[in-house]
Enzyme design. Structure first.
Site, PDB file in Angstrom:
ATOM      1  N   LYS A 126       0.830  -1.219   0.000  1.00 40.90           N
ATOM      2  CA  LYS A 126       0.000   0.000   0.000  1.00 40.90           C
ATOM      3  C   LYS A 126       0.862   1.266   0.000  1.00 40.90           C
ATOM      4  CE  LYS A 126      -4.056  -2.116   0.279  1.00 40.90           C
ATOM      5  NZ  LYS A 126      -5.072  -2.039  -0.770  1.00 40.90           N
TER       6      LYS A 126
ATOM      7  N   GLU B 242     -10.081   5.653   3.607  1.00 38.09           N
ATOM      8  CA  GLU B 242     -10.883   4.651   4.304  1.00 38.09           C
ATOM      9  C   GLU B 242     -10.081   3.365   4.273  1.00 38.09           C
ATOM     10  OE1 GLU B 242     -10.881   2.736   1.063  1.00 38.09           O
ATOM     11  OE2 GLU B 242     -11.480   4.808   0.795  1.00 38.09           O
TER      12      GLU B 242
ATOM     13  N   SER C 267       1.744  -9.779  -0.602  1.00 32.48           N
ATOM     14  CA  SER C 267       1.391  -8.354  -0.570  1.00 32.48           C
ATOM     15  C   SER C 267       1.629  -7.696   0.784  1.00 32.48           C
ATOM     16  CB  SER C 267      -0.075  -8.179  -0.973  1.00 32.48           C
ATOM     17  OG  SER C 267      -0.887  -8.974  -0.129  1.00 32.48           O
TER      18      SER C 267
HETATM   19  C1  LIG Z   1      -1.615  -7.009   2.740  1.00 32.32           C
HETATM   20  C2  LIG Z   1      -2.764  -6.733   1.835  1.00 32.32           C
HETATM   21  N1  LIG Z   1      -2.849  -7.385   0.656  1.00 32.32           N
HETATM   22  C3  LIG Z   1      -3.856  -7.168  -0.197  1.00 32.32           C
HETATM   23  C4  LIG Z   1      -4.874  -6.288   0.111  1.00 32.32           C
HETATM   24  C5  LIG Z   1      -5.982  -6.139  -0.872  1.00 32.32           C
HETATM   25  O1  LIG Z   1      -5.891  -4.939  -1.589  1.00 32.32           O
HETATM   26  P1  LIG Z   1      -5.510  -4.887  -3.120  1.00 32.32           P
HETATM   27  O2  LIG Z   1      -6.350  -5.926  -3.836  1.00 32.32           O
HETATM   28  O3  LIG Z   1      -5.839  -3.499  -3.531  1.00 32.32           O
HETATM   29  O4  LIG Z   1      -4.054  -5.183  -3.263  1.00 32.32           O
HETATM   30  C6  LIG Z   1      -4.852  -5.593   1.329  1.00 32.32           C
HETATM   31  C7  LIG Z   1      -5.930  -4.656   1.677  1.00 32.32           C
HETATM   32  O5  LIG Z   1      -5.956  -4.028   2.694  1.00 32.32           O
HETATM   33  C8  LIG Z   1      -3.762  -5.816   2.201  1.00 32.32           C
HETATM   34  O6  LIG Z   1      -3.680  -5.187   3.398  1.00 32.32           O
END
Ligand SMILES: Cc1ncc(COP(=O)(O)O)c(C=O)c1O
Length: 369
Positions: A95, A117, A351
């Site tokens: 993020k 948010e 992620s």
């Molecule tokens: C660690 C992590 N991975 C994935 C996501 C999902 O978001 P996005 O699909 O935008 O990557 C989030 C959402 O808060 C997250 O905290």
């Protein structure tokens, strides 16, 4: 053009990717969306902006993140498993890539206040962090259910100097927090930038957030080629909530032969099995009930995800975010049913790290016993 390729192209002048995207907002927000689009276009064409953005992500954000070969799990699964380690960034998830970009734009537009948010809290923590760094006032909206579930991240945001506003309307989760953030934006549009954390919202957000997450895919592709002697992975996997880590990851591989797999939380973003509808300023696939209302996202924490979470921790010493554990769960299941050819190379974007989820996982493990 394949569907994946078209989604990686530039949007049309009205912000559409095929029939999706667009700008479905009240009249009062159109000038702010236009202002943001213009600021982003100018910045993204400006080498000085790229230099500042990239040096911040390097010296503050911890980029480039490593590519880790999971030797133990690879042996168990009969494949070659690589992880792109977004869990090792400052604040613990991808993020931060997007938020640093939007904070720089906020400054460029002369605005002093950001709102956001958040559901799991990672985007809120990243926004609160960037706001502290850039001296911006920051308000984060969060559903009451999520405030309870993610108490540690709520405390982190407050430590960073942000105000966290619990939202008690509707289902008291993310979609209600988005509605509240939109209300704030309408009321304070002159002074305030709405920092959206996924490839969602009105144009230019989906496009802009994808571009800010592109760095993830570009790095991963170069790192894979260095490790694999110029080859690309056979399969590239990312979890999908709002779609930003997947869009960033896939942007690096969309012109290769790699199979791209987005793994949703059960019933999540509804790619492929939802129906097109309009929500939060854009047209997208949606889960809707029989009255056309956006349906709730069922729990993401099923047995397969818990198993993947525990297996990665034990086999590799890496505790993933629950979102990222979905991607690992898909790999485990696909390897078991031989959907992944033995010996094939599989890249997964990890992620985020699991710190925020440890208490919840502890409850799940205790409930299982
Ligand atoms: C660690 C992590 N991975 C994935 C996501 C999902 O978001 P996005 O699909 O935008 O990557 C989030 C959402 O808060 C997250 O905290």
């Amino acid at each position: 053009m394949s569907e994946a390729k078209s989604l990686m192209a530039e949007p049309s002048d009205t912000g559409r990717f095929g029939e999706f995207g667009g700008r479905y907002v009240p009249e009062s927000l159109v000038p702010a969306c236009r202002e943001l689009e213009a600021a982003f276009r100018v910045a993204w064409a400006d080498p000085a902006f790229h230099a500042e953005y990239e040096s911040l992500l390097r010296d503050y954000g911890g980029r480039p993140t490593p590519l880790t070969e999971c030797t133990n799990l690879s042996k168990q699964l009969g494949i070659r498993l690589l992880l792109k380690r977004e869990d090792l960034t400052h604040t613990g998830s991808h993020k931060i890539n997007n938020v640093i970009g939007q904070a720089l734009l906020t400054k460029r537009m002369g605005k002093q206040r950001v709102i956001a948010e958040t559901g799991a809290g990672q985007h809120g923590v990243a926004t609160a962090t960037a706001a502290a760094l850039f001296g911006l006032e920051c308000v984060v909206y969060m559903g009451e259910v999520d405030v309870e579930r993610q108490a540690l991240n709520v405390f982190r945001m407050r430590l960073l100097g942000s105000e966290v506003v619990p939202v008690g309307s509707g289902s008291r989760t993310l979609k209600d927090a988005v509605n509240e953030a939109l209300r704030d934006w309408v009321a304070n549009v002159e002074s305030t930038h709405y920092c959206i954390g996924s490839v969602m919202g009105p144009h230019p957000y989906p496009w802009m957030v994808r571009e800010f997450q592109r760095i993830l895919g570009t790095e991963a592709r170069e790192q894979c080629r260095a490790l694999l002697g110029g080859r690309d992975p056979d399969v590239v996997v990312a979890c999908v909530g709002g779609g930003s880590n997947a869009a960033g990851t896939f942007s690096g591989f969309v012109d290769t032969a790699a199979r791209l797999v987005g793994v949703e939380a059960a019933g999540g973003a509804a790619i492929g099995h939802g129906i097109p509808g309009v929500v939060h300023g854009m047209k997208s696939f949606l889960m809707q009930d029989e009255h056309g209302q956006v349906a709730e996202d069922p729990s993401a924490t099923d047995d397969e995800v818990l198993r993947a979470f525990e297996l990665l921790a034990r086999a590799e010493g890496i505790i993933p975010a629950l979102e990222a554990a979905h991607a690992i769960a898909w790999v485990l299941a696909a390897a078991e049913r031989r959907e992944l050819t033995p010996g094939s190379t599989v890249l997964v974007t990890l992620s985020g790290r699991g710190d925020k989820d440890v208490a919840q996982v502890m409850d799940m493990v205790n409930a299982r016993q």
